[in-house]
Enzyme design. Structure first.
Site, PDB file in Angstrom:
ATOM      1  N   ASP A  15       0.841  -1.202   0.000  1.00 26.90           N
ATOM      2  CA  ASP A  15       0.000   0.000   0.000  1.00 26.90           C
ATOM      3  C   ASP A  15       0.874   1.249   0.000  1.00 26.90           C
ATOM      4  OD1 ASP A  15      -2.343  -1.504  -0.029  1.00 26.90           O
ATOM      5  OD2 ASP A  15      -2.360  -1.693   2.158  1.00 26.90           O
ATOM      6  N   ASP A  64      -5.389  -6.470  -6.762  1.00 27.69           N
ATOM      7  CA  ASP A  64      -6.577  -6.182  -5.962  1.00 27.69           C
ATOM      8  C   ASP A  64      -7.264  -4.916  -6.474  1.00 27.69           C
ATOM      9  OD1 ASP A  64      -8.446  -6.058  -3.901  1.00 27.69           O
ATOM     10  OD2 ASP A  64      -7.063  -5.088  -2.507  1.00 27.69           O
ATOM     11  N   LEU A  65      -7.952  -5.053  -7.612  1.00 30.22           N
ATOM     12  CA  LEU A  65      -8.631  -3.903  -8.215  1.00 30.22           C
ATOM     13  C   LEU A  65     -10.148  -3.995  -8.105  1.00 30.22           C
ATOM     14  CD1 LEU A  65      -6.424  -3.289 -11.393  1.00 30.22           C
ATOM     15  CD2 LEU A  65      -6.210  -2.331  -9.090  1.00 30.22           C
ATOM     16  N   HIS A  68     -15.855  -4.133 -10.943  1.00 29.57           N
ATOM     17  CA  HIS A  68     -17.310  -4.121 -10.737  1.00 29.57           C
ATOM     18  C   HIS A  68     -17.902  -3.254 -11.833  1.00 29.57           C
ATOM     19  CE1 HIS A  68     -20.842  -3.507  -7.661  1.00 29.57           C
ATOM     20  NE2 HIS A  68     -21.239  -3.990  -8.830  1.00 29.57           N
ATOM     21  N   ASP A  69     -18.458  -3.900 -12.858  1.00 26.75           N
ATOM     22  CA  ASP A  69     -18.948  -3.147 -14.010  1.00 26.75           C
ATOM     23  C   ASP A  69     -19.915  -4.030 -14.775  1.00 26.75           C
ATOM     24  OD1 ASP A  69     -19.022  -1.158 -16.170  1.00 26.75           O
ATOM     25  OD2 ASP A  69     -17.083  -0.488 -15.408  1.00 26.75           O
ATOM     26  N   ILE A  70     -20.365  -3.546 -15.932  1.00 28.37           N
ATOM     27  CA  ILE A  70     -21.191  -4.395 -16.772  1.00 28.37           C
ATOM     28  C   ILE A  70     -20.360  -5.618 -17.168  1.00 28.37           C
ATOM     29  CG2 ILE A  70     -22.589  -2.460 -17.593  1.00 28.37           C
ATOM     30  CD1 ILE A  70     -21.016  -2.589 -20.223  1.00 28.37           C
ATOM     31  N   PRO A  71     -21.014  -6.757 -17.487  1.00 26.46           N
ATOM     32  CA  PRO A  71     -20.261  -7.991 -17.696  1.00 26.46           C
ATOM     33  C   PRO A  71     -19.111  -7.898 -18.691  1.00 26.46           C
ATOM     34  CG  PRO A  71     -22.571  -8.501 -17.448  1.00 26.46           C
ATOM     35  CD  PRO A  71     -22.480  -6.999 -17.473  1.00 26.46           C
ATOM     36  N   ASN A  72     -19.326  -7.301 -19.852  1.00 26.05           N
ATOM     37  CA  ASN A  72     -18.263  -7.265 -20.849  1.00 26.05           C
ATOM     38  C   ASN A  72     -17.070  -6.450 -20.373  1.00 26.05           C
ATOM     39  OD1 ASN A  72     -17.257  -7.764 -23.679  1.00 26.05           O
ATOM     40  ND2 ASN A  72     -17.293  -5.528 -23.678  1.00 26.05           N
ATOM     41  N   THR A  73     -17.313  -5.315 -19.757  1.00 23.19           N
ATOM     42  CA  THR A  73     -16.217  -4.467 -19.291  1.00 23.19           C
ATOM     43  C   THR A  73     -15.417  -5.167 -18.198  1.00 23.19           C
ATOM     44  OG1 THR A  73     -17.455  -2.472 -19.845  1.00 23.19           O
ATOM     45  CG2 THR A  73     -15.647  -2.234 -18.276  1.00 23.19           C
ATOM     46  N   GLY A 218      -0.611  -5.838   5.679  1.00 22.22           N
ATOM     47  CA  GLY A 218       0.056  -4.683   5.090  1.00 22.22           C
ATOM     48  C   GLY A 218       1.073  -4.050   5.990  1.00 22.22           C
TER      49      GLY A 218
END
Length: 242
Positions: A15, A64-65, A68-73, A218
């Site tokens: 971090d 670790d991103l 969370h988006d529409i399925p294709n993205t 961390g």
């Protein structure tokens, strides 16, 4: 999928705001003694080049991103992460079944196309910074444990390898999802360490006893005067050598 006995369960969270700090710590850790986590701040500052550098040094890298988006993205982002050679990546389980299934398919396809091992694809359930009283404000009436279980079962039903959860939910998830479902536990603090911004914390030994496979740690390691010594001290509390 289960963790090989010889593989370290410790994931050190890098971090830091830039590559200099992250690489300085990485340079003082043995690649066979831990994995490394690259999160949003560091990745936004330094991009994929840093991930490639860490992978090239022999580290298992958890990207670790929390896509969370529409399925294709979300799927295309997961494919790109797979092509970087990461060992683990994550998405938000609350993205829904279609997103989770698309992410699973994208990771599998990208790994096959590049000849890389498939990275662990895990889902975020309820952030460990959230308390029970925080959930109603975001439309969740259930207690954290019930919400975590619901999302974990959704992730498992759509082929994901495991979830991120606090140690408090690990026992229930292990019972509900079985021994092969990977549990990654953040909010880990050695005895006496400051909890900082984590609400649902545990010591390393408590988390392993609860059923966690991997422990994200961390500051107690990354900001220690001697990161490798701090790592080895934690390993000893688990009955392991680094």
């Amino acid at each position: 999928m289960t963790r090989p006995v010889q593989e370290s369960p410790i994931i050190v969270a890098l971090d830091f705001a830039d590559a200099a700090g992250a690489l300085a710590v990485a340079g003082r850790l043995a690649p066979d003694a831990c994995a490394l986590k690259v999160g949003k701040e560091l990745f936004t500052a330094e991009g994929p080049a840093l991930v490639r550098e860490l992978v090239g040094r022999g580290f298992r890298v958890f990207l670790d991103l929390k896509f969370h988006d529409i399925p294709n993205t979300a799927a295309q982002a997961c494919a790109a992460a797979t092509r970087l050679g990461v060992w683990m990546l994550n998405v938000h389980a609350s993205g829904g079944a279609a997103m989770l299934a698309a992410a699973r398919d994208a990771v599998d396809r990208a790994a096959a196309e590049t000849g890389r091992p498939k990275p662990l694809l895990i889902a975020v359930t309820v952030l460990t910074s959230l308390r029970a009283e925080d959930l109603p404000a975001v439309g969740i009436a259930d207690a954290p444990g019930a919400q975590v279980l619901r999302l974990a079962q959704l992730a498992q039903a759509n082929g994901l390898d495991g979830v991120v959860c606090s140690s408090r939910e690990a026992v229930a998830l292990r019972g509900a999802c079985g021994p092969r479902f990977v549990l990654v536990t953040p909010g880990i603090r050695p005895a006496g360490a400051d909890a900082n911004d984590q609400a649902r914390t545990a010591t390393p030994s408590e988390a392993i006893a609860a059923g966690a496979d991997y422990l994200v740690i961390g500051r107690p390691i990354a900001h220690a005067p001697d990161p490798q010594a701090a790592l080895e001290a934690i390993q000893r509390t688990l009955g392991r050598t680094a």
